[in-house]
Design a protein around this motif. Sequence first.
Motif, PDB file in Angstrom:
ATOM      1  N   UNK A  83       0.825  -1.206   0.000  1.00 30.09           N
ATOM      2  CA  UNK A  83       0.000   0.000   0.000  1.00 30.09           C
ATOM      3  C   UNK A  83       0.864   1.261   0.000  1.00 30.09           C
ATOM      4  N   UNK A  84       0.235   2.373  -0.398  1.00 24.19           N
ATOM      5  CA  UNK A  84       0.798   3.700  -0.177  1.00 24.19           C
ATOM      6  C   UNK A  84      -0.175   4.460   0.722  1.00 24.19           C
ATOM      7  N   UNK A  85       0.221   5.667   1.134  1.00 23.32           N
ATOM      8  CA  UNK A  85      -0.543   6.409   2.126  1.00 23.32           C
ATOM      9  C   UNK A  85      -0.962   7.773   1.593  1.00 23.32           C
ATOM     10  N   UNK A  86      -1.942   8.404   2.292  1.00 26.14           N
ATOM     11  CA  UNK A  86      -2.413   9.727   1.904  1.00 26.14           C
ATOM     12  C   UNK A  86      -1.299  10.763   2.004  1.00 26.14           C
ATOM     13  N   UNK A 156       7.873   9.035  -5.894  1.00 27.83           N
ATOM     14  CA  UNK A 156       8.885   8.241  -5.185  1.00 27.83           C
ATOM     15  C   UNK A 156       8.212   7.236  -4.264  1.00 27.83           C
ATOM     16  N   UNK A 157       7.148   7.663  -3.573  1.00 28.38           N
ATOM     17  CA  UNK A 157       6.438   6.727  -2.698  1.00 28.38           C
ATOM     18  C   UNK A 157       5.854   5.571  -3.513  1.00 28.38           C
ATOM     19  N   UNK A 158       5.313   5.890  -4.684  1.00 33.41           N
ATOM     20  CA  UNK A 158       4.819   4.830  -5.558  1.00 33.41           C
ATOM     21  C   UNK A 158       5.963   3.918  -5.985  1.00 33.41           C
ATOM     22  N   UNK A 159       7.136   4.510  -6.225  1.00 32.38           N
ATOM     23  CA  UNK A 159       8.298   3.713  -6.601  1.00 32.38           C
ATOM     24  C   UNK A 159       8.707   2.737  -5.520  1.00 32.38           C
ATOM     25  N   UNK A 170      -2.462  -1.119  -3.202  1.00 32.39           N
ATOM     26  CA  UNK A 170      -3.530  -0.285  -2.670  1.00 32.39           C
ATOM     27  C   UNK A 170      -3.012   1.144  -2.538  1.00 32.39           C
ATOM     28  N   UNK A 171      -3.636   2.065  -3.253  1.00 32.77           N
ATOM     29  CA  UNK A 171      -3.209   3.462  -3.284  1.00 32.77           C
ATOM     30  C   UNK A 171      -4.231   4.306  -2.537  1.00 32.77           C
ATOM     31  N   UNK A 172      -3.803   4.913  -1.449  1.00 33.22           N
ATOM     32  CA  UNK A 172      -4.705   5.750  -0.645  1.00 33.22           C
ATOM     33  C   UNK A 172      -4.529   7.199  -1.081  1.00 33.22           C
ATOM     34  N   UNK A 173      -5.441   7.658  -1.929  1.00 29.53           N
ATOM     35  CA  UNK A 173      -5.438   9.016  -2.478  1.00 29.53           C
ATOM     36  C   UNK A 173      -4.076   9.372  -3.084  1.00 29.53           C
ATOM     37  N   UNK A 174      -3.695   8.722  -4.175  1.00 32.12           N
ATOM     38  CA  UNK A 174      -2.370   8.946  -4.765  1.00 32.12           C
ATOM     39  C   UNK A 174      -2.139  10.381  -5.231  1.00 32.12           C
ATOM     40  N   UNK A 175      -3.209  11.128  -5.518  1.00 33.34           N
ATOM     41  CA  UNK A 175      -3.041  12.507  -5.975  1.00 33.34           C
ATOM     42  C   UNK A 175      -3.275  13.530  -4.872  1.00 33.34           C
ATOM     43  N   UNK A 176      -3.438  13.078  -3.626  1.00 35.72           N
ATOM     44  CA  UNK A 176      -3.728  13.995  -2.518  1.00 35.72           C
ATOM     45  C   UNK A 176      -2.600  15.002  -2.339  1.00 35.72           C
TER      46      UNK A 176
END
Length: 249
Positions: A83-86, A156-159, A170-176
Motif C-alpha cells: 500500500x501507499x498512504x495519503x 517516489x512513494x509509488x516507486x 492499494x493506493x490511498x489518495x495517490x493525488x492527494x
Amino acid sequence: MTALLEVRNLTKSFGGLKVTNHVDLTLEPGARMALIGPNGAGKTTLVNLITGALAASGGSVRLMGEDVSALPEPVRAARGLIRTFQVTRLFGSMTVAENLRIGAIHRQRRSYAILRRTAVEQALDEAVARVLAQLRLTDRADTPVARLAYGEQRLVELGIALVMEPRVLLLDEPAAGVPQSESHIIMDAIDDLPEDLGVVFIEHDMDLVFRFATEIVVLVSGAVICTGTPSEIAANEEVRRVYFGEAAH
C-alpha cells in the motif's frame, strides 16, 4: 483464474459503532478498482483491514487464494499486498535512489540471505534502476527527496511500493496534495503500471477515477451501496444523490 484479492463479509466495530459493514470485494489480475464515497465512509479503514494494519472484527481476506486474515501486516506485504498512504512517508534527506533501495532491501531480505554480497548489491541496483526507469525518475536518482516537487515525492512513494514487487497495490489518495499542474505526473505513472497488477485506489478526484477505474465501489457508512463500471456508477441515481449531492430525477 484465481482472484488476486477476495474480501468476504469483512466487518469492523468499535464498541457499538460498526465502521465496516459486511464488505465483499473481488479483485482480478489487471483490474483497477476505485473506492469512492463521502468523507467518513470508511474507505481508509477498509484498506487498513485488508492490509492487516487494523484487526477485523469478522470476515476474511484472501490473497491469491490463500487466507491471510490472521497474518500481520508485514507478512501480508511480503506476500505481495502493498500500500501507499495519503501523506508521503519518505526520508527527505536521502536521495530518490536511496529511498527506493530501502524498499528493495525490505522486499528481498530473505532471498538475499543465500547470495554473496556482490550478488546482493547487483540485484538491489537492478531493482532500483528498473523502477526509476519505469517512473521516469532516472535523472532524479541522486536528488534528495526534500528537494523534489510534491508530485515527484508522491511518485517516489509509488516507486517504493513498486520495488517491493506487489501483486496487489492499494493506493490511498495517490493525488492527494498534488497541485493540478503536477497531477499529470501521477496520472502518467498509474497509466504505466504493469497490466497484470491488481490495483485498488481511494480517490476523491473524479477525473482520475473515471480515467483509470475498470470498476468502482461506492462506500457509505462503512457499507458497499453499489458496484459497477464507471458508466454504470455515473448513471446511478442513488450514487448521484448520496455521493454527489444531487437530487434524483
